[in-house]
Design an enzyme around this catalytic site. Sequence first.
Site, short mmCIF file in Angstrom:
data_model
loop_
_atom_site.label_atom_id
_atom_site.label_comp_id
_atom_site.label_asym_id
_atom_site.label_seq_id
_atom_site.Cartn_x
_atom_site.Cartn_y
_atom_site.Cartn_z
N ASP A 12 50.67 59.23 80.06
CA ASP A 12 51.67 60.02 79.33
C ASP A 12 52.04 59.30 78.04
O ASP A 12 51.27 58.50 77.50
CB ASP A 12 52.88 60.31 80.24
CG ASP A 12 53.60 61.59 79.88
OD1 ASP A 12 54.44 61.55 78.95
OD2 ASP A 12 53.35 62.63 80.50
N ARG A 32 65.92 63.76 69.21
CA ARG A 32 65.08 62.76 69.90
C ARG A 32 64.39 61.86 68.87
O ARG A 32 63.23 61.50 69.01
CB ARG A 32 64.04 63.42 70.80
CG ARG A 32 63.66 62.55 71.99
CD ARG A 32 62.39 63.01 72.67
NE ARG A 32 62.18 62.29 73.92
CZ ARG A 32 61.00 62.11 74.48
NH1 ARG A 32 59.91 62.60 73.92
NH2 ARG A 32 60.88 61.46 75.61
N LYS A 92 47.70 66.70 77.62
CA LYS A 92 49.03 67.29 77.83
C LYS A 92 49.67 67.37 76.45
O LYS A 92 49.95 66.34 75.83
CB LYS A 92 49.85 66.39 78.76
CG LYS A 92 51.31 66.80 78.93
CD LYS A 92 52.01 65.88 79.90
CE LYS A 92 53.50 66.16 79.98
NZ LYS A 92 54.18 65.24 80.90
N TRP A 93 49.90 68.57 75.98
CA TRP A 93 50.37 68.81 74.59
C TRP A 93 51.86 69.13 74.65
O TRP A 93 52.25 70.19 75.11
CB TRP A 93 49.58 69.97 74.00
CG TRP A 93 49.83 70.27 72.56
CD1 TRP A 93 51.01 70.56 71.95
CD2 TRP A 93 48.84 70.31 71.52
NE1 TRP A 93 50.83 70.80 70.63
CE2 TRP A 93 49.51 70.65 70.33
CE3 TRP A 93 47.46 70.11 71.49
CZ2 TRP A 93 48.83 70.79 69.11
CZ3 TRP A 93 46.80 70.26 70.27
CH2 TRP A 93 47.48 70.59 69.10
N ASP A 94 52.65 68.20 74.14
CA ASP A 94 54.11 68.29 74.27
C ASP A 94 54.75 68.75 72.96
O ASP A 94 54.13 68.72 71.89
CB ASP A 94 54.64 66.90 74.68
CG ASP A 94 55.91 66.95 75.52
OD1 ASP A 94 56.57 68.01 75.53
OD2 ASP A 94 56.24 65.94 76.15
N ASP A 104 60.88 69.53 83.53
CA ASP A 104 61.05 68.08 83.73
C ASP A 104 61.82 67.81 85.02
O ASP A 104 61.93 66.66 85.44
CB ASP A 104 61.80 67.46 82.55
CG ASP A 104 60.86 67.12 81.40
OD1 ASP A 104 59.63 67.14 81.62
OD2 ASP A 104 61.35 66.84 80.29
C1 DGJ Z 1 58.72 65.49 77.88
C2 DGJ Z 1 57.80 65.89 79.00
O1 DGJ Z 1 58.26 67.04 79.62
C3 DGJ Z 1 57.70 64.73 79.97
O2 DGJ Z 1 56.91 65.08 81.07
C4 DGJ Z 1 57.10 63.55 79.24
O3 DGJ Z 1 55.79 63.85 78.84
C5 DGJ Z 1 57.97 63.20 78.04
N1 DGJ Z 1 58.18 64.35 77.19
C6 DGJ Z 1 57.32 62.10 77.22
O4 DGJ Z 1 57.99 61.83 76.06
#
Ligand code: DGJ
EC number: 3.2.1.22
Length: 690
Positions: free
Chosen positions: A333, A410, A443-445, A513
């Site tokens: 992550d 953030r 995983k694209w956040d 989350d």
């Molecule tokens: C938010 C995501 O929902 C989490 O699972 C994790 O990847 C964090 N960001 C990392 O900053």
Amino acid sequence: MLEIGGDGRTWLLSGPTSSYALSLTEDDSLLHLHWGPRIELADAEELAGRPLPPYRGFESQLDGQEEYPVEGGPRFVRPALSVRTDEVRGTEWAFHAYEVEDDELRLRFTDHGLGITLHYRMRHDVVERWVTLANEGPVVEVLRADSATWTLPLREDWRLSLLHGRWAAESRLVRTDLTYGEKVIGSRRGHTGHQHLPWVALDTEGATEERGEVYGCALGWSGSWRICVAQLPDARVQITGGAGYDDSGLLRLATGESYTTPVFAGLWSDGGHGGASRAWHAYQREYVIPDADRDRPVLYNSWEATEFDISEDQQRELARRAAAMGVELFVVDDGWFGKRTSDRAGLGDWTPNPDRFPAGLKPLADDVHALGMQFGIWVEPEMVNPDSDLYRAHPDWVQFQPGRKRTELRNQLVLNLARGDVQEYLWEKLDDLLSSAPVDYVKWDFNRAFTDAGWPGEPYPQKLWVEHVHAFYKLLDRLRAAHPGVAFESCSGGGGRIDLGVMARTDQVWTSDNTDPLDRLAIQHGFSQIHPARVMAAWVTDSPNTQLNGRVSSLRLRFVSAMAGVLGVGGDLTTWSEEELAEAREWVGLYKEIRPVVQRGDLYRLRPPAGGLSAVQYVLGDEVVVLAWLQAQHYGEPAAPLRLRGLDSAESYECRETGEVHRGAVLLHHGLPTGLRGDFDATVIRLRRI
Ligand code: DGJ
């Protein structure tokens, strides 16, 4: 199937159980005729012959009758289309022609130089609708262009269902009676948002989970959006929705430019809310989700265990334990790149942190592969920390208003993805990244909303709201085409970007989350109203829960809760005892057995999560899986047997857990005892038709 009336002015689209009909009057008003059970073309033509209500001084003849109410003329409903040129505002369109290509119906209208095309396509019982605008005249400002307006039949007492939420408490189902006036949901944040999934359902005449008429509408758009449900003065209900929240300006079309709205999909079902969900799920598995017939692997993600404090050796150790548990995909992550040792720095610098990964990601990826797992990484490409090399080099690449504060959330700013140079930078960085190491999964956040959506120097900066989403889609499409073996997960601080648009280009979504197994039941219950288990990622994490509420729960409860979707593990495996690791291995093994049924089967919500016993059931061919959870048992009150659904009453079913054989009719009408007792109990029951 598409049928067209003899005069070429009535159209009927039909799916396996439903029909949708519309027609054009002599003066080119496009009227809605029917949406509901299957009808014949002759039925649609009879409806087309009904006269409109008379005009009166204060009421419109067209309101509540039209397929796509434009702004202007004798209309007072919320317009789906609102445009202006230097000279006029609103639309006065004329029908130009209709076209049919494959299974798509296009109705073309023109208003001077502006071409407006309404698109319709029936897929199963889902009607997909969208609109294209093509400008051949002077510059047009599009204040609003909804994808569709849906009109419901006149009925008494509509009930509205929607999914509301916030960070870590997404997609919670609420049902309320609809009353006169408008109910508006949406996002003005630049992403789909945690506050609502872009979906509504309306039912009437006492519809239940398995019975009655349900209408649903879902938007395929990952930026700001709005859905408005209106009950008009004559009691008719219309639902209009599309990209953008406000009507203050979506884009400007110069001569020769065009715009295509996202798809707004609509579904009618007479199988209650359960039937509607199953139809939505089948539609998405067949037409929306890439490779939906390929089951998703069990993943491990260390975010909750390590947060930003990661190292290559620590990840290797977690990978070893995950592999021993039967995990199939190991995901690193946040924290592997740039100076990303906290959320204060590094976003934007997509090269491995040399202190943490001195030889890059390849050695770890190779080790993960050698352990028999796929390798995945986390990225958040649309963002930048001010403390990053990227921002120092290009402070003008972010969304900002000249002379105004750049709001950090953030500790990060949003890159202006509408800019070609930003798109090219991200493409190069991500393409390099996926080429530099054998990466199988991304995983694209997306971890903050838009606040200062300015674009200095650009004559029409508002357009970045829409163009950001188009650029995001384009980037994903380009990466998928260049790296076809890589799967993508959509994440936005949990479930902040879940919609049919992103789902068409990602393989699964991070649901929330919140990994508390009990809270998750309600989140998953809401999620399942529209999206299938095949995309719903769910992790088993530590107990007490380290992130949010400190709840203590058994591995059993945590696993059975997460097994309702795409199972993942997200706990600190270095602190799990040998017994816990061995038990986890058993659960992972069981999940792999039931996975085809969970991920591809028909879902029946047997009992909603409401404090006591709740359960879901999946059916695929002869296989049946029941997942049940008992939150709390009252003294002297055994958990009731679960009445199953979707079975054949004349057949028998063998329970794999007990070896007992049950008659289908008994399971349907009298139920299956679960053996659950006490608090926080959970079970998996497998049945097979014999
Ligand atoms: C938010 C995501 O929902 C989490 O699972 C994790 O990847 C964090 N960001 C990392 O900053």
